[in-house]
Design a protein around this motif. Structure first.
Motif, short mmCIF file in Angstrom:
data_model
loop_
_atom_site.label_atom_id
_atom_site.label_comp_id
_atom_site.label_asym_id
_atom_site.label_seq_id
_atom_site.Cartn_x
_atom_site.Cartn_y
_atom_site.Cartn_z
N LYS A 144 22.57 54.40 -3.22
CA LYS A 144 21.61 53.17 -3.34
C LYS A 144 20.30 53.58 -2.11
CE LYS A 144 21.09 48.35 -3.96
NZ LYS A 144 21.79 47.33 -4.18
N GLU A 145 20.87 53.33 -0.78
CA GLU A 145 20.20 53.27 0.29
C GLU A 145 19.15 54.65 0.30
OE1 GLU A 145 20.81 53.83 5.02
OE2 GLU A 145 22.45 53.32 3.70
N GLU A 157 16.49 53.78 -2.49
CA GLU A 157 15.76 52.44 -1.64
C GLU A 157 14.66 53.37 -0.97
OE1 GLU A 157 18.01 49.44 -0.78
OE2 GLU A 157 18.38 48.81 -2.71
N LYS A 158 15.08 54.11 0.02
CA LYS A 158 14.31 54.62 1.20
C LYS A 158 13.13 55.42 0.61
CE LYS A 158 14.20 57.00 5.68
NZ LYS A 158 15.03 57.56 6.45
N LYS A 201 12.03 55.27 -2.21
CA LYS A 201 11.06 54.43 -3.16
C LYS A 201 10.01 53.95 -2.16
CE LYS A 201 10.94 50.57 -6.33
NZ LYS A 201 11.69 49.64 -7.19
N ALA A 202 10.63 53.23 -1.06
CA ALA A 202 9.77 52.60 -0.08
C ALA A 202 8.71 53.87 0.47
CB ALA A 202 10.76 51.84 1.15
#
Length: 253
Positions: free
Chosen positions: A17-18, A21-22, A24-25
Motif C-alpha cells: 500500500k505504501e 501510494e508513493k 500515485k503521488a
C-alpha cells in the motif's frame, strides 16, 4: 506461528500500500508539471537575457504544437551541432530525435533574437534552401532551444533535459548556464527531485561545462557506473544534479 504469519502478511500489505501510494503521488507530481502549458509565466524576469553583447528573449513551446518551420529549424540545428559527436550513429540517432521532439510531453524554451540584430548563420537555412530560421510572420529569429520533459527515474520525479542547443552566435555568452539554471528553477518549483541529462563522451566541452561550471555529476544510473564494462562500450554518460536527500541516494550514490 500462525500469529507471526498473519503479522507478516499484514506488513506486506502495508508495504504494498505504501509503495502504491508513493507511486500515485509521484505520478500526480508528473501530471501536474506536464499539465502546465507555459512554465515561463512563473519566471517572467528570466525571459529576457541581455549580457555579454547578446540580447535575446525566451518563449515556451510544446512538442505537439510545433510549426513546420520550427521543426525544420530544430532538425537543422541538431545536425549542425551534434552530427560530429555521433559519427556513424548519427543517421539512426537523427530519426530518434525527430520522433522525440514532437511528443506531447516535450516542453521547450525557445531563444529568439530580434530580426534586426540577428546574426544569420548557416543553420538558419534549412535543407530546402529557405531562410526562415524557424520564423513565422512577425516572429523574431530563433538562435537556440532547450527541450526538456518531466519523467520518473528510479522512483524520483525529474526534469530530463533532452537537448540544449545554441547557434554559434549565441555561444560563449553565458546563455547556456543561464538556461540550465532556469530549468533547475522550473524543476524545483514543480517538485522535481533532480535535473538529469545525457552527454556524448566525445563532446568534451559539454562534459566540462556541466561537471565543472554547473557541478553536475555522473549519475548512478549512467552505464559507466551501473557496469564499467558495459559503460566503456557506450558513447554517453548520464549526468544529474539532485535537490533532496532521497534523490541523491537514488541518482548519485
Amino acid at each position: 506461528m500462525e500469529d507471526e504469519g498473519l503479522h507478516n502478511a499484514k506488513e506486506k500489505r502495508l508495504k504494498r500500500k505504501e509503495v502504491l501510494e508513493k507511486k500515485k503521488a509521484i505520478d500526480e507530481i508528473i501530471r501536474k508539471a506536464t499539465s502546465v502549458q507555459d512554465h515561463l509565466t512563473s519566471f517572467l524576469p528570466f525571459c529576457q537575457y541581455d549580457r555579454n553583447g547578446l540580447s535575446v528573449h525566451l518563449e515556451s513551446g510544446n512538442g505537439d504544437h510545433l510549426s513546420f518551420p520550427t521543426k525544420k529549424y530544430i532538425q537543422s540545428l541538431l545536425k549542425v551541432n551534434m552530427e560530429r559527436y555521433y559519427g556513424l550513429e548519427w543517421p539512426t540517432e537523427e530519426k530518434v530525435k525527430r520522433r522525440e521532439m514532437v511528443v506531447p510531453e516535450a516542453r521547450y524554451i525557445f531563444v529568439r533574437q530580434s530580426n534586426t540584430n540577428a546574426t544569420i548563420a548557416g543553420v538558419n537555412k534549412p535543407e530546402d534552401g529557405s531562410d526562415d530560421g524557424g520564423l513565422m510572420d512577425g516572429q523574431d529569429r530563433l538562435v537556440g532551444f532547450v527541450h526538456y520533459r518531466f519523467v520518473v527515474e528510479e522512483d524520483v520525479p525529474v526534469a530530463y533535459v533532452y537537448e540544449l542547443q545554441l547557434e554559434s552566435c549565441a555561444q560563449g555568452k553565458g546563455l547556456a548556464k543561464f538556461l540550465m539554471q532556469l530549468v533547475e528553477l522550473i524543476a524545483r518549483k514543480n517538485m522535481m527531485g533532480a535535473v538529469v541529462l545525457t552527454v556524448q563522451k566525445a563532446n568534451e566541452n559539454a562534459m566540462s561545462f556541466y561537471t565543472n561550471k554547473l557541478r553536475y555529476v555522473i549519475s548512478s544510473i549512467s552505464p559507466s557506473r551501473v557496469d564499467p564494462l558495459i559503460g566503456a562500450e557506450k558513447s554517453y554518460e548520464i549526468l544529474c544534479k539532485t535537490f533532496d536527500p532521497e534523490a541523491t541516494s537514488k541518482l548519485e550514490e
